[in-house]
Design a protein around this motif. Structure first.
Motif, short mmCIF file in Angstrom:
data_model
loop_
_atom_site.label_atom_id
_atom_site.label_comp_id
_atom_site.label_asym_id
_atom_site.label_seq_id
_atom_site.Cartn_x
_atom_site.Cartn_y
_atom_site.Cartn_z
N SER A 19 84.46 76.88 112.56
CA SER A 19 83.42 76.26 111.74
C SER A 19 83.73 76.39 110.26
CB SER A 19 82.08 76.91 112.04
OG SER A 19 81.09 76.37 111.21
N PRO A 22 87.43 73.47 109.72
CA PRO A 22 87.55 72.43 110.75
C PRO A 22 88.70 71.47 110.45
CG PRO A 22 85.80 71.88 109.27
CD PRO A 22 86.36 73.17 108.77
N GLU A 24 88.51 68.06 111.24
CA GLU A 24 87.88 66.84 110.72
C GLU A 24 86.76 67.28 109.78
OE1 GLU A 24 87.97 63.32 111.58
OE2 GLU A 24 90.01 63.78 112.21
N SER A 29 81.33 67.34 113.43
CA SER A 29 82.34 68.28 113.94
C SER A 29 81.96 69.71 113.60
CB SER A 29 83.68 67.92 113.32
OG SER A 29 84.59 68.95 113.53
N ARG A 30 81.48 69.91 112.37
CA ARG A 30 81.09 71.25 111.95
C ARG A 30 79.86 71.75 112.72
NH1 ARG A 30 82.32 73.22 106.05
NH2 ARG A 30 83.89 71.60 106.14
N HIS A 33 80.93 72.96 116.11
CA HIS A 33 81.57 74.27 116.03
C HIS A 33 80.55 75.38 115.84
CE1 HIS A 33 85.64 72.35 114.76
NE2 HIS A 33 85.34 72.13 116.01
N TYR C 21 88.43 72.65 119.73
CA TYR C 21 89.08 72.71 118.42
C TYR C 21 90.22 71.71 118.30
CZ TYR C 21 91.18 74.53 114.21
OH TYR C 21 91.66 74.64 112.95
N LYS C 24 89.91 65.44 118.36
CA LYS C 24 89.34 64.95 117.11
C LYS C 24 88.13 64.05 117.28
CE LYS C 24 93.45 65.38 114.29
NZ LYS C 24 94.45 64.71 113.45
N SER C 25 88.04 63.32 118.41
CA SER C 25 86.89 62.45 118.63
C SER C 25 85.64 63.27 118.97
CB SER C 25 87.21 61.48 119.77
OG SER C 25 86.04 60.80 120.16
N PRO C 26 84.45 62.86 118.52
CA PRO C 26 83.24 63.63 118.85
C PRO C 26 82.91 63.64 120.34
CG PRO C 26 82.85 62.24 116.97
CD PRO C 26 84.17 61.83 117.51
N LYS C 29 84.93 66.35 121.84
CA LYS C 29 84.36 67.64 121.46
C LYS C 29 83.15 67.97 122.33
CE LYS C 29 85.78 67.90 116.65
NZ LYS C 29 86.42 69.20 116.72
N THR C 71 76.17 60.59 116.91
CA THR C 71 77.51 60.02 117.04
C THR C 71 77.44 58.56 117.43
OG1 THR C 71 77.62 60.66 119.34
CG2 THR C 71 78.44 62.22 117.73
#
Lengths: 79, 88, 78
Positions: A19, A22, A24, A29-30, A33, C21, C24-26, C29, C71
């Motif tokens: 976090s 990151p 991205e 994204s954060r 995390h 981690y 890269k795509s949401p 994730k 998203t």
């Protein structure tokens, strides 16, 4: 030692490090995390015998995530 | 300390190995829609591990709650991903 | 019996964190987040807290659906 405690500390440290740095640099994204770090902290709290504390922590984490999603949708995107 | 062959432990071994194989296939997959299929496989295996873990009647309800929730989650991800591509 | 559960579930949770981690795509994730939760919830059941496990299993897709709102808004902006 307890296996849940070791796994919880590993997941908590990985979530905090991911976090902070990151790959991205956007808000979603954060936020995902931060969700990892919350799960690790819940796993650490599982090693002690407090049921009500875990229930309250899970519920408040979900409410905080919903509030943060509302804030992210309104604001302008970062760089 | 673990007995290598025990007749009561064979379903647990099968569920664990299937779950680990599905996770490895998810991590080393490129496309998102192929990843969601193996996510459903992992959900079935994890539900089996939950139900077989402790001999208590509340473990059945925990398995039911996890199965319904994870299936809803996987289908929500798939619906949003496919709907975003087709409407555009 | 207990060692097999701990090894398999710990490996699944750590692989989920690594998968969150790396990708890269949401959407990828969120799939990694589902893998990590699948490793964590049987550990709670194995410890004996059944009510906590039921609450976490109900709240987990709710959080994911609320993240998907943010998203999915980016893709069909038009």
């Amino acid at each position: 030692m307890n296996p849940e405690l070791i796994l919880g500390f590993i997941i908590l440290l990985a979530g905090v490090a991911a976090s902070a740095f990151p790959r991205e640099r956007d808000y979603i994204s954060r936020l995902i995390h931060v969700e990892i770090a919350g799960t690790g902290l819940m796993l650490v709290m599982l090693a002690y015998d407090e049921t009500i504390a875990i229930l309250t922590f899970v519920a408040v984490t979900a409410i905080a995530t919903i509030v943060l999603i509302r804030v992210i949708e309104r604001g302008e995107p970062c760089d | 300390m673990i007995p290598l062959y025990d007749a009561a432990m064979i379903p647990v071994y099968i569920c664990g190995i299937v779950a680990l194989y599905a996770v490895i296939r998810i991590v080393t997959e490129k496309k998102t829609l192929k990843k969601l299929v193996f996510l459903n496989v992992m959900n079935f295996a994890i539900t089996g591990l939950i139900v077989l873990s402790i001999p208590d009647i509340m473990a059945l309800f925990a398995g039911i709650a996890y199965f319904v929730g994870s299936t809803l989650e996987a289908n929500a991800i798939a619906s949003t991903y496919a709907g975003g591509k087709t409407n555009e | 019996m207990n060692e097999f559960y701990i090894i398999i579930l710990g490996l699944i949770a750590v692989l989920g964190v690594i998968s969150v981690y790396i990708k890269k795509s949401p959407f990828d994730k969120l799939i990694g987040l589902a893998i990590m939760m699948g490793g964590v919830i049987p550990l709670i059941v194995l410890k004996g807290y059944l009510d906590v496990a039921i609450l976490v299993a109900i709240i987990m897709p709710l959080t994911t659906i609320f993240i998907l709102q943010a998203t999915g808004r980016n893709t069909d902006e038009s």
